[in-house]
Design a protein around this motif. Structure first.
Motif, PDB file in Angstrom:
ATOM      1  N   PHE A  91       0.882  -1.230  -0.092  1.00  0.00           N
ATOM      2  CA  PHE A  91       0.073  -0.029  -0.082  1.00  0.00           C
ATOM      3  C   PHE A  91       0.993   1.195  -0.047  1.00  0.00           C
ATOM      4  O   PHE A  91       0.647   2.033  -0.711  1.00  0.00           O
ATOM      5  CB  PHE A  91      -0.985  -0.110   1.166  1.00  0.00           C
ATOM      6  N   ALA A  92       1.873   1.444   0.629  1.00  0.00           N
ATOM      7  CA  ALA A  92       2.865   2.402   0.717  1.00  0.00           C
ATOM      8  C   ALA A  92       3.538   2.637  -0.422  1.00  0.00           C
ATOM      9  O   ALA A  92       3.712   3.666  -0.845  1.00  0.00           O
ATOM     10  CB  ALA A  92       3.871   2.137   1.989  1.00  0.00           C
ATOM     11  N   ALA A  93       3.946   1.481  -1.138  1.00  0.00           N
ATOM     12  CA  ALA A  93       4.863   1.747  -2.299  1.00  0.00           C
ATOM     13  C   ALA A  93       3.836   2.056  -3.632  1.00  0.00           C
ATOM     14  O   ALA A  93       4.242   2.743  -4.302  1.00  0.00           O
ATOM     15  CB  ALA A  93       5.194   0.252  -2.815  1.00  0.00           C
ATOM     16  N   GLU A  94       2.587   1.982  -3.309  1.00  0.00           N
ATOM     17  CA  GLU A  94       1.401   2.657  -4.294  1.00  0.00           C
ATOM     18  C   GLU A  94       1.091   3.829  -3.823  1.00  0.00           C
ATOM     19  O   GLU A  94       0.081   4.381  -4.642  1.00  0.00           O
ATOM     20  CB  GLU A  94       0.198   1.674  -4.342  1.00  0.00           C
ATOM     21  N   GLY A  95       1.592   4.501  -2.848  1.00  0.00           N
ATOM     22  CA  GLY A  95       1.234   6.042  -2.718  1.00  0.00           C
ATOM     23  C   GLY A  95       0.473   6.000  -1.512  1.00  0.00           C
ATOM     24  O   GLY A  95       0.100   7.297  -1.101  1.00  0.00           O
ATOM     25  N   ALA A  96      -0.122   5.281  -0.636  1.00  0.00           N
ATOM     26  CA  ALA A  96      -1.063   5.209   0.527  1.00  0.00           C
ATOM     27  C   ALA A  96      -0.330   5.724   1.553  1.00  0.00           C
ATOM     28  O   ALA A  96       0.913   5.414   1.829  1.00  0.00           O
ATOM     29  CB  ALA A  96      -1.705   3.835   0.691  1.00  0.00           C
ATOM     30  N   ILE A 151       9.439   0.041   6.264  1.00  0.00           N
ATOM     31  CA  ILE A 151       8.338   0.360   5.181  1.00  0.00           C
ATOM     32  C   ILE A 151       8.890   2.002   4.450  1.00  0.00           C
ATOM     33  O   ILE A 151       8.953   2.193   3.351  1.00  0.00           O
ATOM     34  CB  ILE A 151       6.957   0.633   5.498  1.00  0.00           C
ATOM     35  N   GLN A 152       9.539   2.663   5.237  1.00  0.00           N
ATOM     36  CA  GLN A 152       9.856   4.032   4.832  1.00  0.00           C
ATOM     37  C   GLN A 152      11.066   3.799   4.188  1.00  0.00           C
ATOM     38  O   GLN A 152      11.515   4.660   3.394  1.00  0.00           O
ATOM     39  CB  GLN A 152      10.285   4.809   6.240  1.00  0.00           C
ATOM     40  N   ALA A 153      11.934   2.639   4.297  1.00  0.00           N
ATOM     41  CA  ALA A 153      13.256   2.497   3.298  1.00  0.00           C
ATOM     42  C   ALA A 153      12.603   2.126   2.222  1.00  0.00           C
ATOM     43  O   ALA A 153      13.824   1.998   1.175  1.00  0.00           O
ATOM     44  CB  ALA A 153      14.000   1.620   4.118  1.00  0.00           C
ATOM     45  N   LEU A 154      11.550   1.633   1.722  1.00  0.00           N
ATOM     46  CA  LEU A 154      10.785   1.228   0.353  1.00  0.00           C
ATOM     47  C   LEU A 154      11.263   2.403  -0.694  1.00  0.00           C
ATOM     48  O   LEU A 154      10.932   3.485  -0.370  1.00  0.00           O
ATOM     49  CB  LEU A 154       9.687   0.789   0.250  1.00  0.00           C
ATOM     50  N   PRO A 155      11.605   2.053  -1.776  1.00  0.00           N
ATOM     51  CA  PRO A 155      11.635   3.270  -2.734  1.00  0.00           C
ATOM     52  C   PRO A 155      10.338   3.868  -3.195  1.00  0.00           C
ATOM     53  O   PRO A 155       9.537   3.199  -3.291  1.00  0.00           O
ATOM     54  CB  PRO A 155      12.214   2.517  -4.033  1.00  0.00           C
ATOM     55  N   GLY A 156      10.550   5.147  -3.147  1.00  0.00           N
ATOM     56  CA  GLY A 156       9.060   6.076  -3.554  1.00  0.00           C
ATOM     57  C   GLY A 156       8.188   6.277  -2.442  1.00  0.00           C
ATOM     58  O   GLY A 156       7.282   6.775  -2.721  1.00  0.00           O
ATOM     59  N   VAL A 157       8.411   5.648  -1.196  1.00  0.00           N
ATOM     60  CA  VAL A 157       7.583   5.837  -0.162  1.00  0.00           C
ATOM     61  C   VAL A 157       7.650   7.054   0.396  1.00  0.00           C
ATOM     62  O   VAL A 157       8.973   7.591   0.950  1.00  0.00           O
ATOM     63  CB  VAL A 157       7.947   4.774   0.894  1.00  0.00           C
ATOM     64  N   ASP A 158       6.625   7.842   0.830  1.00  0.00           N
ATOM     65  CA  ASP A 158       6.556   9.259   1.315  1.00  0.00           C
ATOM     66  C   ASP A 158       6.755   8.790   2.736  1.00  0.00           C
ATOM     67  O   ASP A 158       5.795   8.309   3.584  1.00  0.00           O
ATOM     68  CB  ASP A 158       5.099   9.837   1.268  1.00  0.00           C
TER      69      ASP A 158
END
Length: 96
Positions: free
Chosen positions: A18-23, A42-49
């Motif tokens: 969900f986070a990687a998809e922008g949620a 999760i914060q370390a995943l690429p593109g995650v806010d």
């Protein structure tokens, strides 16, 4: 997005996707160290806010914990558009 029991296994995978998809995502566990590790992962995943990821200690068997996680998630992330009930509570203690 609020995902219960989301600091390992399928719960963490769901929250991470969900986070990687922008949620914006709230993860939870009964243990603070597990929550902290999951938030960092999760914060370390690429593109995650990074600002859109939070974690709360929550034991779903306790009403006050359930009420608190809903309140805290809404305060920080806004509305809860998706609720994933990955945790379970049971008084069953096994076969004797």
């Amino acid at each position: 997005c609020l995902v219960t029991a989301s600091t390992q296994g399928i719960g963490l995978a769901i929250a991470g996707r969900f986070a990687a998809e922008g949620a914006k995502v709230c993860v939870s566990s009964r243990k603070q160290d597990a929550v902290d590790e999951a938030v960092a992962a999760i914060q370390a995943l690429p593109g995650v806010d990074k600002e859109g990821i939070m974690g709360v200690v929550c034991h779903v068997d306790k009403r006050e914990h359930r009420e608190a996680i809903l309140k805290l998630t809404k305060e920080k992330l806004g509305t809860i558009d998706v609720l994933v009930l990955n945790a379970a509570a049971s008084s069953f203690t096994g076969l004797t």
